[in-house]
Enzyme design. Sequence first.
Site, PDB file in Angstrom:
ATOM      1  N   LYS A  28       0.666  -1.147   0.143  1.00  6.39           N
ATOM      2  CA  LYS A  28      -0.005  -0.012   0.033  1.00  6.39           C
ATOM      3  C   LYS A  28       0.768   1.115   0.184  1.00  6.39           C
ATOM      4  O   LYS A  28       2.125   1.217   0.399  1.00  6.39           O
ATOM      5  CB  LYS A  28      -1.101  -0.018   1.100  1.00  6.39           C
ATOM      6  CG  LYS A  28      -2.070  -1.150   0.671  1.00  6.39           C
ATOM      7  CD  LYS A  28      -3.357  -1.099   1.628  1.00  6.39           C
ATOM      8  CE  LYS A  28      -4.257  -1.947   1.255  1.00  6.39           C
ATOM      9  NZ  LYS A  28      -5.228  -2.671   2.210  1.00  6.39           N
ATOM     10  N   ARG A  41      -2.820 -10.400   4.974  1.00  5.54           N
ATOM     11  CA  ARG A  41      -3.348 -10.406   3.511  1.00  5.54           C
ATOM     12  C   ARG A  41      -2.199  -9.846   2.733  1.00  5.54           C
ATOM     13  O   ARG A  41      -2.055  -8.475   2.843  1.00  5.54           O
ATOM     14  CB  ARG A  41      -4.687  -9.604   3.367  1.00  5.54           C
ATOM     15  CG  ARG A  41      -5.357  -9.587   2.127  1.00  5.54           C
ATOM     16  CD  ARG A  41      -6.426  -8.725   2.024  1.00  5.54           C
ATOM     17  NE  ARG A  41      -6.967  -8.917   0.712  1.00  5.54           N
ATOM     18  CZ  ARG A  41      -6.751  -8.187  -0.622  1.00  5.54           C
ATOM     19  NH1 ARG A  41      -5.746  -7.263  -0.356  1.00  5.54           N
ATOM     20  NH2 ARG A  41      -6.862  -8.312  -1.645  1.00  5.54           N
TER      21      ARG A  41
HETATM   22  N1  HH2 Z   1      -7.477  -4.241   0.816  1.00  3.35           N
HETATM   23  C1  HH2 Z   1      -7.588  -4.457  -0.962  1.00  3.35           C
HETATM   24  C2  HH2 Z   1      -8.457  -4.974  -1.309  1.00  3.35           C
HETATM   25  N2  HH2 Z   1      -9.176  -5.997  -0.374  1.00  3.35           N
HETATM   26  N3  HH2 Z   1      -9.626  -6.503   2.047  1.00  3.35           N
HETATM   27  C3  HH2 Z   1      -9.422  -6.633   3.276  1.00  3.35           C
HETATM   28  N4  HH2 Z   1      -9.895  -7.371   4.096  1.00  3.35           N
HETATM   29  N5  HH2 Z   1      -8.155  -5.810   3.583  1.00  3.35           N
HETATM   30  C4  HH2 Z   1      -7.590  -5.251   2.948  1.00  3.35           C
HETATM   31  O1  HH2 Z   1      -6.742  -4.046   3.302  1.00  3.35           O
HETATM   32  C5  HH2 Z   1      -8.059  -5.082   1.485  1.00  3.35           C
HETATM   33  C6  HH2 Z   1      -8.969  -5.565   0.994  1.00  3.35           C
HETATM   34  C7  HH2 Z   1      -6.760  -3.701  -1.798  1.00  3.35           C
HETATM   35  O2  HH2 Z   1      -5.692  -4.168  -2.070  1.00  3.35           O
HETATM   36  P1  HH2 Z   1      -5.576  -5.132  -3.472  1.00  3.35           P
HETATM   37  O3  HH2 Z   1      -6.307  -6.284  -3.395  1.00  3.35           O
HETATM   38  O4  HH2 Z   1      -3.798  -5.528  -3.493  1.00  3.35           O
HETATM   39  O5  HH2 Z   1      -5.651  -4.170  -4.580  1.00  3.35           O
HETATM   40  P2  HH2 Z   1      -6.911  -3.793  -5.583  1.00  3.35           P
HETATM   41  O6  HH2 Z   1      -8.131  -3.486  -4.842  1.00  3.35           O
HETATM   42  O7  HH2 Z   1      -6.561  -2.611  -6.571  1.00  3.35           O
HETATM   43  O8  HH2 Z   1      -7.469  -5.078  -6.188  1.00  3.35           O
END
Ligand code: HH2
Length: 279
Positions: free
Chosen positions: A226, A261
């Site tokens: 992040k 995660r």
């Molecule tokens: N962060 C993202 C997506 N889902 N779910 C939970 N529970 N906690 C988080 O911090 C979280 C999440 C965002 O990250 P990422 O999946 O890498 O990216 P994107 O939303 O652009 O697909």
Amino acid sequence: MADHADRAPARWAGFDLSRPLVMGILNVTPDSFSDGGRHAAPEAAIAAGWAMLEGGADIVDIGGESTRPGAAPVPPEEEIARVVPAIRALAGGGGVVSIDTRNAATMAAALDAGARIVNDVSALAHDAAAAPLLAARGCPVVLMHMRGTPETMNDVADYADLVPEILAELAARRDAALAAGIAPEAIALDPGFGFAKRGGQNVDLLRALRRFRDLGHPLLVGVSRKRFIGELAGSVAPAHRDPGSIAAALFAASRGAAILRVHDVAGTVQSLRVWRALT
Ligand code: HH2
């Protein structure tokens, strides 16, 4: 170590929480902030998911909609078409899969395809059909704190008192889930790093993680790659943030996180093994 075990439940989703679980991130999207497009084809997503499980992931978290700041919503039909092939393959082969979605139709399709856990960044606020669905299915759920939507969340990150406000807002979402009939032991909570939180607010939140254990649920922490990790590391681009992400994940584990995660599963698993052996 395992200091999350003293107040939070010992088990969740069939897992023993005496050590932190590792949840691998598998975004089957063209536009996720750090891995968008890498796993857009089902074969690539499935291969990446197996690599995570072989690398020691306890859970693979499959998402078909980016929730990065400013991201536009994806219709559930499109989201379902993206995620179901990977869920079928990985769950069918014995992997534990969670579905990262805000849409009840996608939750239902994912559970039917073999997903065991629902991970909702809106904490079941986005879709009124979600809470009754999960109450009926009896599946474990991650409720994450956010304000607004991914499109608007950066504009609503003003807090008079950051930690108590987030604690109260997350507790309210938990209470709504309980009122809908979701069992308390099914619920894990997540402060929602990067969602309606600006740089230093994420640092303050992470430092205050222990206070979230008082809510009485396992805590999930998602800091991987992040923006605030990149800022702390000194303007590092998302694809190069894994070492800093692991440092933050270990810090979260030391403050009681039960589920981490992460994008870099093998690196996090190895770091956790060494850290646990030493502590
Ligand atoms: N962060 C993202 C997506 N889902 N779910 C939970 N529970 N906690 C988080 O911090 C979280 C999440 C965002 O990250 P990422 O999946 O890498 O990216 P994107 O939303 O652009 O697909």
